[in-house]
Design a protein around this motif. Sequence first.
Motif, PDB file in Angstrom:
ATOM      1  N   ALA A  65       0.824  -1.209   0.000  1.00  9.26           N
ATOM      2  CA  ALA A  65       0.000   0.000   0.000  1.00  9.26           C
ATOM      3  C   ALA A  65       0.859   1.261   0.000  1.00  9.26           C
ATOM      4  N   GLY A 100       1.270   3.838  -3.188  1.00  6.19           N
ATOM      5  CA  GLY A 100       0.876   5.229  -2.999  1.00  6.19           C
ATOM      6  C   GLY A 100       2.011   6.176  -3.322  1.00  6.19           C
ATOM      7  N   ALA A 137       0.442   3.647   6.137  1.00  2.00           N
ATOM      8  CA  ALA A 137       0.315   2.318   5.539  1.00  2.00           C
ATOM      9  C   ALA A 137       1.196   1.329   6.296  1.00  2.00           C
ATOM     10  N   GLY A 176      -9.919   6.394   1.681  1.00  2.00           N
ATOM     11  CA  GLY A 176      -8.726   6.389   2.517  1.00  2.00           C
ATOM     12  C   GLY A 176      -8.595   7.574   3.448  1.00  2.00           C
ATOM     13  N   TRP A 183      -4.288  10.254   5.330  1.00  2.00           N
ATOM     14  CA  TRP A 183      -4.948   9.131   4.659  1.00  2.00           C
ATOM     15  C   TRP A 183      -4.395   7.824   5.211  1.00  2.00           C
ATOM     16  N   ALA A 187      -4.149   3.475   4.165  1.00  2.00           N
ATOM     17  CA  ALA A 187      -4.365   2.470   3.123  1.00  2.00           C
ATOM     18  C   ALA A 187      -3.750   1.142   3.537  1.00  2.00           C
ATOM     19  N   ALA A 234      -5.475   0.209  -2.952  1.00  2.00           N
ATOM     20  CA  ALA A 234      -5.878   1.242  -1.996  1.00  2.00           C
ATOM     21  C   ALA A 234      -4.797   2.302  -1.847  1.00  2.00           C
ATOM     22  N   GLY A 235      -3.529   1.880  -1.862  1.00  2.00           N
ATOM     23  CA  GLY A 235      -2.436   2.841  -1.781  1.00  2.00           C
ATOM     24  C   GLY A 235      -2.401   3.751  -2.993  1.00  2.00           C
ATOM     25  N   GLN A 264      -4.905   4.527  -4.947  1.00  2.00           N
ATOM     26  CA  GLN A 264      -6.063   5.416  -4.875  1.00  2.00           C
ATOM     27  C   GLN A 264      -5.828   6.559  -3.905  1.00  2.00           C
ATOM     28  N   ALA A 265      -5.282   6.223  -2.729  1.00  2.00           N
ATOM     29  CA  ALA A 265      -4.998   7.264  -1.745  1.00  2.00           C
ATOM     30  C   ALA A 265      -3.962   8.251  -2.280  1.00  2.00           C
TER      31      ALA A 265
END
Length: 314
Positions: free
Chosen positions: A19, A23, A112, A260, A268, A270, A286-287, A289-290
């Motif tokens: 994650a 990110g 994260a 997130g 945030w 993730a 998810a990472g 996206q964040a």
Amino acid sequence: MTDELRDRYDVVVIGGGAAGLNGALVLARARRTVAVIDAGEPRNAPADGVQGLLGREGTPPGELLATGREEVRGYGGHVVDGRVAKADKGDDGFTVALEDGREVAARRLLVATGLTDALPDIPGLAERWGKDVMHCPYCHGWEHRDQAIGVIGTGPNAVHQATLFRQWTDDLVFFTHTAPELTAEERERFTARGVRIVEGEIAAIEPEGARMQDGTLIERQAYAVATRMEARAGFLAALGLEPVEHPSGAGQHVPADPMGRTAVDGVWAAGNVTDLMAQVGPAAVAGAQAGALINYDLIEEETAEAVALHRLGA
């Protein structure tokens, strides 16, 4: 290689797993200054390979992370060894303090750090964790298919876990151990599926099988156990972010919305620190996206500042 930590970044990513690195990759490609601070303790370190990840099936976890670090560095991001002790928020963003005394400022934070698995206190269990003691059939079920598997009942999700593992073997034992009392319906479901129920607590895991408190040995080759999962997030206390019980009852997590965002503006989260059930693939997504949303949040801030200056005739 460990990068030198600068005084300030657009974004500091705390945690260098799937994650955090994904990110950071998105942020670095967006031309943001970004540093990943990683303590080097990935949850999946004991595993032989990452499973269920298209294109990287079976890749050793360390190899996958090493590749990710180099990809982040390739776009100018920094990856720094260190453990975060505390994060504070001030008028000009965030200050992240490391245990070794270093400090770094950031406009935004991406947390994260993942989680830790608390195993039941059964002698012989921890030594086999990540090998023939597992928690997820989708991660390790194939590797133990058709073996004699024992599911160790430890909490409210144990019956669900046993129901899943039955897909990978016809020889499944459910050890009640410390799980809640089985209902009549649960017992009927196990009987119908050919799952043997062994009552009582396990005294120890031995090479040949599970030794019960009464001395009986139940021969097993592998075990599944629902660990209690707890977010690595103590360093967030000064920000007012405290881990809370996950709705599943499986442990504690840092709450965040589907994008997130946490309850603290500019922070945030993730991966497993917020989503206890996420495998490597979903954690990486998810990472990413964040990271994209953090970049957009910074763009909005910069645009508002530019508009204010424009109106002043600057």
